[in-house]
Design a protein around this motif. Structure first.
Motif, PDB file in Angstrom:
ATOM      1  N   ARG A 193       0.820  -1.394  -0.389  1.00 39.26           N
ATOM      2  CA  ARG A 193      -0.185  -0.055   0.319  1.00 39.26           C
ATOM      3  C   ARG A 193       1.246   1.518  -0.336  1.00 39.26           C
ATOM      4  NH1 ARG A 193      -3.101   0.292   5.859  1.00 39.26           N
ATOM      5  NH2 ARG A 193      -1.089   0.207   7.248  1.00 39.26           N
ATOM      6  N   HIS A 194       1.957   1.327   0.838  1.00 40.05           N
ATOM      7  CA  HIS A 194       2.359   2.422   0.603  1.00 40.05           C
ATOM      8  C   HIS A 194       3.450   2.957  -0.670  1.00 40.05           C
ATOM      9  CE1 HIS A 194       2.666   3.306   4.828  1.00 40.05           C
ATOM     10  NE2 HIS A 194       2.676   1.458   5.138  1.00 40.05           N
ATOM     11  N   ALA A 195       4.077   1.833  -1.400  1.00 35.76           N
ATOM     12  CA  ALA A 195       4.320   1.199  -2.705  1.00 35.76           C
ATOM     13  C   ALA A 195       2.760   2.701  -3.366  1.00 35.76           C
ATOM     14  CB  ALA A 195       4.721   0.478  -3.675  1.00 35.76           C
ATOM     15  N   CYS A 196       1.680   2.504  -3.369  1.00 34.85           N
ATOM     16  CA  CYS A 196       0.513   2.895  -4.256  1.00 34.85           C
ATOM     17  C   CYS A 196       0.578   3.997  -3.902  1.00 34.85           C
ATOM     18  CB  CYS A 196      -0.803   1.753  -4.114  1.00 34.85           C
ATOM     19  SG  CYS A 196      -0.018   0.228  -4.059  1.00 34.85           S
ATOM     20  N   TYR A 197       0.575   4.404  -2.309  1.00 32.98           N
ATOM     21  CA  TYR A 197      -0.237   5.719  -1.598  1.00 32.98           C
ATOM     22  C   TYR A 197       1.421   7.257  -2.839  1.00 32.98           C
ATOM     23  CZ  TYR A 197      -2.109   3.542   1.994  1.00 32.98           C
ATOM     24  OH  TYR A 197      -2.879   2.772   2.525  1.00 32.98           O
ATOM     25  N   LEU A 198       2.524   5.959  -2.875  1.00 34.96           N
ATOM     26  CA  LEU A 198       3.707   6.994  -3.854  1.00 34.96           C
ATOM     27  C   LEU A 198       3.106   7.493  -4.436  1.00 34.96           C
ATOM     28  CD1 LEU A 198       6.451   8.172  -3.121  1.00 34.96           C
ATOM     29  CD2 LEU A 198       7.214   6.014  -4.030  1.00 34.96           C
ATOM     30  N   ALA A 199       3.156   6.211  -5.487  1.00 34.89           N
ATOM     31  CA  ALA A 199       2.499   6.423  -7.057  1.00 34.89           C
ATOM     32  C   ALA A 199       0.905   7.425  -6.688  1.00 34.89           C
ATOM     33  CB  ALA A 199       1.988   5.113  -7.482  1.00 34.89           C
ATOM     34  N   ILE A 200       0.617   7.237  -5.677  1.00 38.92           N
ATOM     35  CA  ILE A 200      -0.600   8.291  -5.774  1.00 38.92           C
ATOM     36  C   ILE A 200       0.044  10.461  -5.381  1.00 38.92           C
ATOM     37  CG2 ILE A 200      -2.746   8.971  -4.732  1.00 38.92           C
ATOM     38  CD1 ILE A 200      -3.042   5.908  -4.388  1.00 38.92           C
ATOM     39  N   ALA A 201       0.177   9.572  -4.697  1.00 38.27           N
ATOM     40  CA  ALA A 201       0.753  11.492  -4.425  1.00 38.27           C
ATOM     41  C   ALA A 201       1.866  12.069  -5.077  1.00 38.27           C
ATOM     42  CB  ALA A 201       2.064  10.966  -2.839  1.00 38.27           C
ATOM     43  N   LEU A 202       3.027  11.438  -6.221  1.00 37.96           N
ATOM     44  CA  LEU A 202       3.576  12.033  -7.357  1.00 37.96           C
ATOM     45  C   LEU A 202       2.274  12.440  -8.412  1.00 37.96           C
ATOM     46  CD1 LEU A 202       6.391   9.182  -7.335  1.00 37.96           C
ATOM     47  CD2 LEU A 202       6.067  11.879  -6.587  1.00 37.96           C
ATOM     48  N   LYS A 203       1.589  12.155  -8.377  1.00 42.20           N
ATOM     49  CA  LYS A 203      -0.300  12.755  -9.335  1.00 42.20           C
ATOM     50  C   LYS A 203      -0.476  13.894  -8.947  1.00 42.20           C
ATOM     51  CE  LYS A 203      -1.750   7.962 -10.972  1.00 42.20           C
ATOM     52  NZ  LYS A 203      -1.241   8.398 -11.774  1.00 42.20           N
ATOM     53  N   TYR A 204      -0.270  14.620  -7.522  1.00 46.48           N
ATOM     54  CA  TYR A 204      -0.260  16.596  -7.265  1.00 46.48           C
ATOM     55  C   TYR A 204       0.588  16.806  -7.345  1.00 46.48           C
ATOM     56  CZ  TYR A 204      -4.999  13.445  -6.547  1.00 46.48           C
ATOM     57  OH  TYR A 204      -6.583  12.917  -6.680  1.00 46.48           O
ATOM     58  N   SER A 205       0.055  18.598  -6.748  1.00 45.93           N
ATOM     59  CA  SER A 205       0.867  18.968  -6.509  1.00 45.93           C
ATOM     60  C   SER A 205       1.699  19.349  -5.161  1.00 45.93           C
ATOM     61  CB  SER A 205       0.204  20.392  -7.319  1.00 45.93           C
ATOM     62  OG  SER A 205      -0.615  21.033  -5.897  1.00 45.93           O
ATOM     63  N   GLU A 206       2.776  20.108  -5.661  1.00 41.12           N
ATOM     64  CA  GLU A 206       3.054  19.776  -3.657  1.00 41.12           C
ATOM     65  C   GLU A 206       2.189  20.837  -2.997  1.00 41.12           C
ATOM     66  OE1 GLU A 206       7.184  21.526  -4.012  1.00 41.12           O
ATOM     67  OE2 GLU A 206       8.094  19.536  -5.368  1.00 41.12           O
ATOM     68  N   THR A 207       1.319  21.864  -3.111  1.00 41.30           N
ATOM     69  CA  THR A 207       0.405  22.631  -2.819  1.00 41.30           C
ATOM     70  C   THR A 207      -0.711  21.485  -1.851  1.00 41.30           C
ATOM     71  OG1 THR A 207      -1.771  22.753  -4.531  1.00 41.30           O
ATOM     72  CG2 THR A 207       0.298  24.299  -4.100  1.00 41.30           C
ATOM     73  N   SER A 208      -0.807  20.037  -2.498  1.00 39.18           N
ATOM     74  CA  SER A 208      -2.273  19.193  -2.149  1.00 39.18           C
ATOM     75  C   SER A 208      -1.805  18.506  -0.901  1.00 39.18           C
ATOM     76  CB  SER A 208      -2.330  17.972  -2.557  1.00 39.18           C
ATOM     77  OG  SER A 208      -2.833  18.604  -3.945  1.00 39.18           O
ATOM     78  N   ASN A 209      -2.290  18.440   0.537  1.00 37.90           N
ATOM     79  CA  ASN A 209      -2.296  18.233   1.850  1.00 37.90           C
ATOM     80  C   ASN A 209      -3.245  16.714   2.000  1.00 37.90           C
ATOM     81  OD1 ASN A 209      -2.809  20.530   4.765  1.00 37.90           O
ATOM     82  ND2 ASN A 209      -1.325  20.642   2.588  1.00 37.90           N
ATOM     83  N   PHE A 210      -2.781  15.772   2.210  1.00 34.31           N
ATOM     84  CA  PHE A 210      -3.342  14.424   2.251  1.00 34.31           C
ATOM     85  C   PHE A 210      -3.489  13.846   4.055  1.00 34.31           C
ATOM     86  CE2 PHE A 210      -0.855  14.738  -2.190  1.00 34.31           C
ATOM     87  CZ  PHE A 210      -1.546  13.128  -2.449  1.00 34.31           C
ATOM     88  N   TYR A 211      -4.252  13.009   3.781  1.00 36.22           N
ATOM     89  CA  TYR A 211      -4.888  12.302   4.958  1.00 36.22           C
ATOM     90  C   TYR A 211      -4.692  10.706   4.802  1.00 36.22           C
ATOM     91  CZ  TYR A 211      -7.652  10.217   8.845  1.00 36.22           C
ATOM     92  OH  TYR A 211      -8.539   8.697   9.793  1.00 36.22           O
ATOM     93  N   VAL A 212      -3.512  10.163   4.934  1.00 36.47           N
ATOM     94  CA  VAL A 212      -3.795   8.715   4.419  1.00 36.47           C
ATOM     95  C   VAL A 212      -4.570   7.201   5.118  1.00 36.47           C
ATOM     96  CG1 VAL A 212      -1.878   6.985   4.197  1.00 36.47           C
ATOM     97  CG2 VAL A 212      -1.618   8.742   3.353  1.00 36.47           C
ATOM     98  N   ALA A 213      -5.074   6.741   5.623  1.00 34.46           N
ATOM     99  CA  ALA A 213      -6.314   6.418   5.851  1.00 34.46           C
ATOM    100  C   ALA A 213      -6.371   4.551   6.046  1.00 34.46           C
ATOM    101  CB  ALA A 213      -7.480   7.067   6.317  1.00 34.46           C
TER     102      ALA A 213
END
Length: 418
Positions: free
Chosen positions: A194-214
């Motif tokens: 799941r962490h490899a997937c979260y990394l791939a997802i995070a890289l689709k967004y800009s540096e201004t986005s905030n994330f909640y991983v749950a």
């Protein structure tokens, strides 16, 4: 004279048999009552009076962990080699009705092989709480998803990516099995995948986005999680979440302590034994911080291969990396009951139950901890503020089942009107 053809008087053996059958039926009836097991109350929103009579002997223990118990042992002045784990190609989203808003806030999680009800508990309660940002999930492929689940997730404007891991190595929880999952990627436990997937997802967004991983299965929402924090996070700002103090310390929890000891050694655990346990199932951060965290975890996975040492959990990695000082100094710990996420699982005292923190009888969130308002919402430790997200509510499943079902009863149009 009329002859009595009635039943003969019961023998002693017959009387004993009837008594045993009666007790069996009573016990069976008790076992079927919600919240009871083997004739004892174990959970529920209303505790019996004899159970509550034991509670004053061990009143609830509140309070944040001392700063020394949630501070890294040292702050390293160098970073892990975080470039060795390649970015996974998740392919295209499962449906084209919703695309990424790369400037949006993001709630993400691994939602593999769940039924519609579970999706309603998580996504439905999130939308009901007023959240209108992106929801990005990793699920099973569309052809393996129940049609009602696919329809619901699409209606809630979820972006979904499908993976189809083959988990055949190891035992125990499916999350801890080692799985073949992507061509060219090493076999890993789902807890790490799941962490490899979260990394791939995070890289689709800009540096201004905030994330909640749950964590997906045991989380529900009562407020917009990004409206409940301490402002917008930037750069390497990351909020990790503590479990209940003093119940959960690395040294007194056989699970968390075992994960650290069995991968990095007894001397490392000894140094961290009094540190509060951090939960890998919930964290909040700015996009750059999430990218850095996921890369750091994955680099440590490649370096230590804890799953090959009998440690398939990702929580050991998070606790080790934070307390060993490998995460940026902008990383802070949010105490249970005072942040975005209220992780209530350890409030049942089951781990470690023998420590004497709680009464010998079972407890609940509403009556014993007094952390629910008259409408049933879970409260922060100030007993006034409704928690934005509630994690590990499944430890009190019967107490929350009906309430979470109501929160998840969200459809479009209706409670969700973007």
């Amino acid at each position: 004279r009329e002859v009595d053809h009635g039943n003969p008087p019961p023998t002693r053996n017959m009387t004993m048999l009837r008594s045993v059958l009666f007790l069996f039926v009573v016990r069976l009836t008790e076992s079927q009552r919600p919240g009871w097991r083997h004739g004892k109350w174990i959970m529920g929103s209303e505790a019996p009076e004899d159970v509550k009579a034991e509670w004053p002997r061990r009143p609830p223990m509140f309070g944040a962990a001392p700063e020394t118990n949630k501070r890294p042992l040292e702050q390293r002045h160098f970073a892990r080699n975080v470039s060795s784990f390649g970015v996974v190609d998740l392919g295209e989203p499962l449906w084209a009705t919703k695309t990424h808003n790369i400037e949006a806030n993001v709630v993400t999680g691994l939602a593999l092989n769940y039924k519609e009800q579970s999706h309603r508990f998580f996504v439905g309660s999130l939308r009901r709480a007023g959240y209108r940002g992106d929801v990005v999930l990793v699920t099973e492929p569309l052809q393996k998803m129940q049609p009602v689940s696919a329809s619901y997730l699409q209606s809630m404007d979820v972006v979904a990516y499908g993976i189809d891991p083959k988990c055949t190595i190891g035992g125990g929880s499916i999350k801890h099995k080692t799985c073949e999952w992507k061509k060219g990627q090493p076999p890993l436990p789902l807890a790490i995948i799941r962490h490899a997937c979260y990394l791939a997802i995070a890289l689709k967004y800009s540096e201004t986005s905030n994330f909640y991983v749950a964590d997906y299965r045991d989380t529900f929402f009562q407020r917009d999680p990004f409206a409940a924090g301490d402002g917008r996070l930037v750069g390497q700002q990351l909020r990790v979440v503590a479990e209940h103090w003093p119940f959960k310390q690395l040294g007194n929890c056989p699970f968390n302590g075992g994960w650290v000891r069995n991968c990095w050694g007894t001397p490392v655990l000894a140094k961290m034994s009094q540190k509060v346990v951090l939960c890998s199932g919930s964290y909040v951060g700015a996009q750059p911080a999430i990218v850095n965290l996921e890369r750091t975890i994955l680099a440590e996975v490649l370096a230590e291969k804890c799953h090959e040492k009998g440690v398939p959990s990702d929580q050991g990695y998070l606790n080790y990396l934070y307390y060993a000082g490998f995460l940026p100094p902008e990383t802070t710990v949010q105490d249970r009951g005072s942040g975005v996420v209220n992780t209530i699982g350890s409030l049942d005292g089951s781990r470690p139950r023998k420590a004497g923190y709680l009464p010998p009888t079972h407890v609940n969130i509403g009556e014993y901890w007094q952390l629910r308002d008259p409408q049933g919402f879970v409260l922060e430790d100030d007993k006034r503020t409704r928690s934005a997200a509630v994690h590990q509510y499944d430890r009190f499943h019967l107490e929350f089942r009906d309430f979470v079902t109501q929160l998840g009863n969200c459809d479009k149009p209706g409670c969700y009107n973007p």
